[in-house]
Design an enzyme around this catalytic site. Structure first.
Site, PDB file in Angstrom:
ATOM      1  N   LYS A 279      13.938  -9.583  24.281  1.00 23.04           N
ATOM      2  CA  LYS A 279      13.624  -8.406  25.316  1.00 23.04           C
ATOM      3  C   LYS A 279      13.568  -7.024  24.937  1.00 23.04           C
ATOM      4  CE  LYS A 279      16.623 -11.294  28.416  1.00 23.04           C
ATOM      5  NZ  LYS A 279      15.622 -11.291  29.791  1.00 23.04           N
ATOM      6  N   ARG A 353      16.429 -22.195  32.323  1.00 20.98           N
ATOM      7  CA  ARG A 353      15.805 -23.474  32.831  1.00 20.98           C
ATOM      8  C   ARG A 353      15.915 -24.709  31.694  1.00 20.98           C
ATOM      9  NH1 ARG A 353      10.112 -21.017  33.935  1.00 20.98           N
ATOM     10  NH2 ARG A 353      11.593 -19.323  34.245  1.00 20.98           N
TER      11      ARG A 353
END
Length: 502
Positions: A279, A353
Site C-alpha cells: 500500500k 477474502r
C-alpha cells in the site's frame, strides 16, 4: 456512567423529582411535550419557547434554573423537531445534545424525561436503548496508550429515566442498552489499540477473557492445526509475518440444544501492509483497523454475555498480519483453500477474502441457521456507499432475501444502517483465471461486488450474508478512531432472533 429507573411519584408528579437536572422535550411548532407541560407551573417554559430562546429544532437546548414549583435544580429544554414527525433521527439528536450539556454541569446526577413512547414507529424500549447508547458514545474516551490518563469527566455521571407505566419494559431496555454500549466500547478499544499491541494473540487472549467472564466455550487453533485442516488460503496470508496466526472460535450456546446456531465470522487482519502489493505509505497507519470485523464479533459476544441472550451463537475469527518479506505470497502464486478450490493471487492486498474463505468453509461443521461475515473488505465499498451505510451482500432468493431484510431492519432500528448491494452470476465472470479455479480479484469495476462473489463461492451449503464495513468501522481526520460498528446492528439482529422475530 450509571443508568437507573426512577418511578414518577403519583402525588408530586415530575415536578417533585429531586435531581440536579431534568431534560424535557419541546417541539419546533412551539409546543411543549407532556413532561415539559407538567413542569411549566408559572409559564416560564412556554415563554422561553415563544420568545425564540429555543427554536425546538432537533438537538437545540436551553438550560433553565430555579423554576417555580419544580424540585429539580435545573431544567434542560431539548428540541425534538416537529411534534407530528418525531423521528428516530431527531430523538437520537436530542439525546446526544442532552449528553453534551449534562457533561458540562456542576451536578453528578440528572434525569431524562423525553417522550420515550412518542417516536414514530418505535416503542419505549427502543428509545431507552438508543438513549443509553448515545450517551455512552458521547462519553467514550481512548487513553489506554497515553502516559497521562484523562482526568475523570465532570458533569452528570448518574442518569435516571423517569418512567411511568412501562417501568418493566424500560428496566430491561436499560440493561440491554448498557450491555450493547459495553460491547461497542470493547470493539472501539480493540480497533484503537496499536498493531504492536493488538496482535492475533491479543485477540485470542481477549476471546479467552470473555469466555472466562461469561462462560463461553472457546477454542484457539494455531498454525499446526490450521495446516492439518488444509487452510492453505488463510496460511498464505500469514507467511510474510513473524506474528503467529490464530483461528478463534467462541460459543454462546444458550438456546435450545436442537436449535441451529447463528455464526458470525469476523475478519481479523491486525495490520495490513498490502503484502508484496504494498500500500502507499500515506494513511497506512489506519490499517490497524483492518481487524474491526473481528473486533465487532468480540464486542457482540460481550453484549450477548451480559444480556444472557437465549440463543445459540458461534463466533469465528481468522486472525493474522499481512506483511511483506522474503517468505510472503507473491502475485501469481496459486494456493489451495480448505474447500479444495484453487486461487490465483493476483494482488496480495486482496487478502481479507483469502482468510475468510477458509473460515467460511470451516463453519459448515456447525450446520448453521445463518452465517454473517463482517469485514473491512474493500475500498470500493467506501466509494460506493461512503461512510454512512455498511454494504450488505447476499444471494437473491427467498431465504436470503429474508436474511437480508432481517439485517436491514436491525440496522435501521439501531441506527447502524446497511444498504443491500447486488451479487449476481454476471459478476462472477470477472474472477475467471487461466491457471486456477478463480482469481482473488476481479478488477476495478464493481470491486466490492466481485469480492462478495468470491466469498459466495464458499457459502453454498448454508444461508449467508456478508457485511462490508470498510466505510463504517472507523473515522478518519480529527475524529479519527474506531466507530464500534456494526455491533449495534449485529446485537439487534440477534435480539430479534432470540425474541422470535426472524
Amino acid at each position: 456512567m450509571d443508568f437507573s429507573i426512577k418511578p414518577i411519584d403519583a402525588k408530586t408528579g415530575l415536578a417533585g423529582a429531586k435531581t440536579g437536572c431534568i431534560a424535557v422535550g419541546v417541539f419546533e411548532d412551539k409546543k411543549l411535550s407532556q413532561a415539559a407541560q407538567s413542569l411549566d407551573r408559572k409559564g416560564q417554559i412556554a415563554a422561553a419557547l415563544k420568545s425564540g430562546d429555543i427554536s425546538g429544532k432537533a438537538g437545540t437546548t436551553l438550560l433553565l434554573r430555579g423554576l417555580d414549583g419544580v424540585a429539580a435544580e435545573r431544567v434542560l429544554l431539548v428540541g425534538l423537531g416537529k411534534e407530528q414527525e418525531l423521528s428516530e433521527k431527531n430523538f437520537v439528536s436530542a439525546v446526544q445534545a442532552t449528553a453534551r450539556v449534562f457533561a458540562t454541569l456542576g451536578s453528578a446526577d440528572g434525569a431524562i424525561a423525553l417522550p420515550l413512547e412518542q417516536v414514530r414507529n418505535r416503542d419505549a424500549a427502543w428509545a431507552v436503548r438508543s438513549a443509553v447508547l448515545a450517551v455512552r458514545d458521547a462519553g467514550y474516551r481512548y487513553d489506554t496508550t497515553k502516559s497521562t490518563k484523562e482526568a475523570p469527566q465532570g458533569g452528570v455521571r448518574k442518569i435516571a429515566f423517569l418512567a411511568g407505566a412501562a417501568d418493566g419494559v424500560v428496566k430491561t431496555a436499560v440493561a440491554q442498552g448498557i450491555a450493547l454500549a459495553n460491547g461497542v466500547d470493547l470493539t472501539k478499544d480493540l480497533g484503537n489499540l496499536p498493531p504492536n499491541i493488538c496482535t492475533p494473540t491479543y485477540l485470542a487472549d481477549t476471546a479467552k477473557q470473555l469466555a472466562r467472564e461469561f462462560g463461553f466455550g472457546v477454542e484457539v487453533l494455531d498454525r499446526k492445526q490450521l495446516e492439518a485442516l488444509k487452510m492453505g488460503s488463510f496460511l498464505s496470508v500469514t507467511k510474510g509475518s513473524d506474528e503467529p496466526p490464530k483461528f478463534i472460535v467462541l460459543k454462546h450456546l444458550n438456546g435450545k440444544a436442537k436449535d441451529a446456531p447463528v455464526v458470525l465470522v469476523g475478519k481479523g487482519i491486525t495490520f495490513d501492509t498490502g503484502g508484496i502489493s504494498l500500500k502507499p505509505g500515506a494513511n497506512m497507519d489506519e490499517m490497524k483497523y483492518d481487524m474491526c470485523g473481528a473486533a465487532s464479533v468480540l464486542g457482540t459476544f460481550r453484549a450477548l454475555g451480559e444480556m444472557n441472550l437465549k440463543l445459540n451463537v458461534i463466533g469465528v475469527i481468522p486472525a493474522c498480519e499481512n506483511m511483506p518479506s522474503g517468505r510472503a505470497s507473491k502475485p501469481g502464486d496459486i494456493v489451495t483453500s480448505m474447500s479444495g478450490q484453487t486461487i490465483e493471487i493476483l494482488n496480495t492486498d486482496a487478502e481479507g477474502r483469502l482468510i475468510l474463505c477458509d473460515a467460511l468453509t470451516y463453519v459448515e461443521r456447525f450446520k448453521p441457521a445463518a452465517v454473517v461475515d463482517i469485514a473491512t473488505l474493500t475500498g470500493a465499498c467506501v466509494t460506493a456507499l461512503g461512510h454512512h451505510n455498511s454494504g450488505l451482500f447476499t444471494r437473491h432468493d427467498d431465504v436470503h432475501d429474508d436474511l437480508a431484510n432481517e439485517l436491514l431492519a436491525a440496522g435501521k432500528a439501531s441506527g447502524d444502517t446497511a444498504w443491500r448491494m447486488p451479487i449476481e452470476d454476471a459478476y462472477q465472470e470477472q474472477l475467471k483465471s487461466n491457471f486456477a479455479d478463480m482469481a482473488n480479484i476481479g478488477g476495478p469495476p464493481g470491486g466490492s461486488i466481485t469480492a462478495a462473489c468470491f466469498l459466495e463461492r464458499y457459502t453454498r451449503k448454508y444461508t449467508w450474508a456478508h457485511l462490508d464495513i470498510a466505510g463504517t468501522a472507523w473515522k478518519s481526520g480529527a475524529a479519527k478512531g474506531a466507530s464500534g460498528r456494526p455491533v449495534p446492528l449485529l446485537t439487534t439482529f440477534l435480539i430479534n432472533r432470540a425474541n422470535g422475530k426472524a
